[in-house]
Design a protein around this motif. Structure first.
Motif, PDB file in Angstrom:
ATOM      1  N   THR A  26     -28.292  14.221  14.380  1.00 43.07           N
ATOM      2  CA  THR A  26     -29.259  14.776  15.319  1.00 43.07           C
ATOM      3  C   THR A  26     -29.945  15.947  14.615  1.00 43.07           C
ATOM      4  OG1 THR A  26     -27.753  16.401  16.311  1.00 43.07           O
ATOM      5  CG2 THR A  26     -27.694  14.149  17.197  1.00 43.07           C
ATOM      6  N   ARG A  27     -30.688  16.756  15.358  1.00 39.54           N
ATOM      7  CA  ARG A  27     -31.304  17.934  14.741  1.00 39.54           C
ATOM      8  C   ARG A  27     -30.313  19.098  14.654  1.00 39.54           C
ATOM      9  NH1 ARG A  27     -36.291  19.778  18.263  1.00 39.54           N
ATOM     10  NH2 ARG A  27     -36.556  21.153  16.466  1.00 39.54           N
ATOM     11  N   ARG A  28     -29.122  18.934  15.193  1.00 35.93           N
ATOM     12  CA  ARG A  28     -28.135  20.014  15.248  1.00 35.93           C
ATOM     13  C   ARG A  28     -27.168  19.959  14.070  1.00 35.93           C
ATOM     14  NH1 ARG A  28     -26.250  18.612  21.390  1.00 35.93           N
ATOM     15  NH2 ARG A  28     -28.120  19.268  22.518  1.00 35.93           N
ATOM     16  N   GLY A  29     -26.606  21.130  13.762  1.00 38.55           N
ATOM     17  CA  GLY A  29     -25.502  21.174  12.821  1.00 38.55           C
ATOM     18  C   GLY A  29     -25.848  21.602  11.416  1.00 38.55           C
ATOM     19  N   GLY A  30     -27.054  22.161  11.191  1.00 42.00           N
ATOM     20  CA  GLY A  30     -27.446  22.562   9.848  1.00 42.00           C
ATOM     21  C   GLY A  30     -27.849  24.010   9.766  1.00 42.00           C
ATOM     22  N   VAL A  31     -28.744  24.307   8.834  1.00 38.46           N
ATOM     23  CA  VAL A  31     -29.148  25.697   8.569  1.00 38.46           C
ATOM     24  C   VAL A  31     -30.654  25.898   8.637  1.00 38.46           C
ATOM     25  CG1 VAL A  31     -27.111  26.041   7.112  1.00 38.46           C
ATOM     26  CG2 VAL A  31     -29.276  25.358   6.054  1.00 38.46           C
ATOM     27  N   SER A  32     -31.432  24.853   8.873  1.00 41.66           N
ATOM     28  CA  SER A  32     -32.886  24.979   8.865  1.00 41.66           C
ATOM     29  C   SER A  32     -33.378  25.788  10.067  1.00 41.66           C
ATOM     30  CB  SER A  32     -33.538  23.602   8.871  1.00 41.66           C
ATOM     31  OG  SER A  32     -33.298  22.918   7.661  1.00 41.66           O
ATOM     32  N   LEU A  46     -30.575  20.471  11.304  1.00 44.29           N
ATOM     33  CA  LEU A  46     -30.035  19.622  10.238  1.00 44.29           C
ATOM     34  C   LEU A  46     -31.151  18.720   9.695  1.00 44.29           C
ATOM     35  CD1 LEU A  46     -27.227  19.023   8.836  1.00 44.29           C
ATOM     36  CD2 LEU A  46     -27.117  17.017  10.318  1.00 44.29           C
ATOM     37  N   ASN A  47     -32.237  19.336   9.242  1.00 46.01           N
ATOM     38  CA  ASN A  47     -33.299  18.545   8.627  1.00 46.01           C
ATOM     39  C   ASN A  47     -32.824  18.011   7.283  1.00 46.01           C
ATOM     40  OD1 ASN A  47     -35.853  17.518   7.717  1.00 46.01           O
ATOM     41  ND2 ASN A  47     -35.990  19.386   6.486  1.00 46.01           N
ATOM     42  N   LEU A  48     -32.996  16.703   7.083  1.00 46.14           N
ATOM     43  CA  LEU A  48     -32.542  16.060   5.851  1.00 46.14           C
ATOM     44  C   LEU A  48     -33.693  15.584   4.977  1.00 46.14           C
ATOM     45  CD1 LEU A  48     -29.715  14.054   7.595  1.00 46.14           C
ATOM     46  CD2 LEU A  48     -29.389  16.013   6.078  1.00 46.14           C
TER      47      LEU A  48
END
Length: 264
Positions: A26-32, A46-48
């Motif tokens: 999803t869009r959650r769980g990252g640093v962006s 959580l942009n990949l």
């Protein structure tokens, strides 16, 4: 249906063999941050995607977080809204190919596609010998990316294989307004027995405009290719800004990943 393992990840709910593993971010769980962050621009996205304008260091950190949930880094693709299919068996260190689908028969090699409204389609055979992932935007879907992916998988699994599919989050039929030319393109490609179902997937909206149901169109193409067991679908990226990136909604935005692989 989907089963959410926690706030940040979705595990597809489909009756795949035990050695078939799959994951939807999803869009959650990252640093962006900003348009690549959480809804409202807060840090934590959580942009990949490396091609959308996000800070390279943030994308690298997000991909590292994803890799911690996988047996290996995915075989990323340069997606071009076409029908090209490659193998992920070469591993993540191989050159990034221009393609919109990949398949794998080697355990631990991860197929991956990125989306932000286009339809992600995961595929496997019921024997658990081959998996695949296809990026089905309307152009690729109309031109046959699902059929091309299953044909490559059938070449590995044999002619008697039975297939399962899972449809991931995508722009829903209440949000996907298209022109009459899109409807006509699908109707031109439809087999006679499919025309009623294809026509029903386009609901008149405004003059010369229709609301299109990507999920229904994908099910028609899956059936054409011999896949009758289809799961998922119905999760709209546009209408759920808290969980999903959406290009149609935001234009500048991140990308999510849909992944499948074979375990040992």
């Amino acid at each position: 249906m989907t089963t959410t393992t926690d706030a940040d990840w979705i595990v597809p709910d489909w009756p795949a063999p035990a050695r078939v593993r799959a994951l939807q971010t999803t869009r959650r769980g990252g640093v962006s941050v900003g348009p690549y962050g959480l809804a409202g621009g807060a840090a934590g996205g959580l942009n990949l995607g490396t091609h959308v304008g996000d800070a390279p260091a943030a994308v690298a950190a997000n991909r590292a977080r994803l890799a911690s949930r996988l047996p290996a880094m995915p075989r990323w693709l340069e997606q071009v809204h076409g029908c090209g299919v490659v193998t992920a068996d070469d591993g993540a260190d191989a050159e990034v190919p221009r393609a919109d689908a990949s398949i794998a028969t080697t355990p631990g090699h991860v197929c991956a596609i990125m989306t932000a409204d286009c339809l992600p389609v995961l595929l496997c055979d019921t024997a658990g010998t081959v998996v695949g992932a296809a990026h089905a935007g309307w152009r690729g879907l109309c031109d046959g990316v699902i059929e091309a992916t299953l044909a490559r998988m059938a070449a590995r699994a044999g002619g008697q294989a039975q297939w399962l599919a899972w449809l991931g989050p995508a722009i829903g039929p209440a949000s996907f307004e298209v022109g009459a030319e899109v409807r006509e393109a699908f109707l031109q490609q439809a087999l006679p027995a499919e025309r009623d179902a294809v026509a029903a997937a386009f609901v008149p909206d405004a003059p010369g405009k229709y609301l299109a149901d990507l999920y229904a169109l994908a099910r028609t193409r899956l059936a054409r290719a011999g896949c009758q067991q289809v799961f998922g679908g119905g999760t709209c990226t546009v209408s759920d800004a808290d969980r999903f990136y959406s290009y149609r909604r935001d234009r500048t935005t991140g990308r999510m990943a849909t992944l499948v692989w074979l375990a040992d």
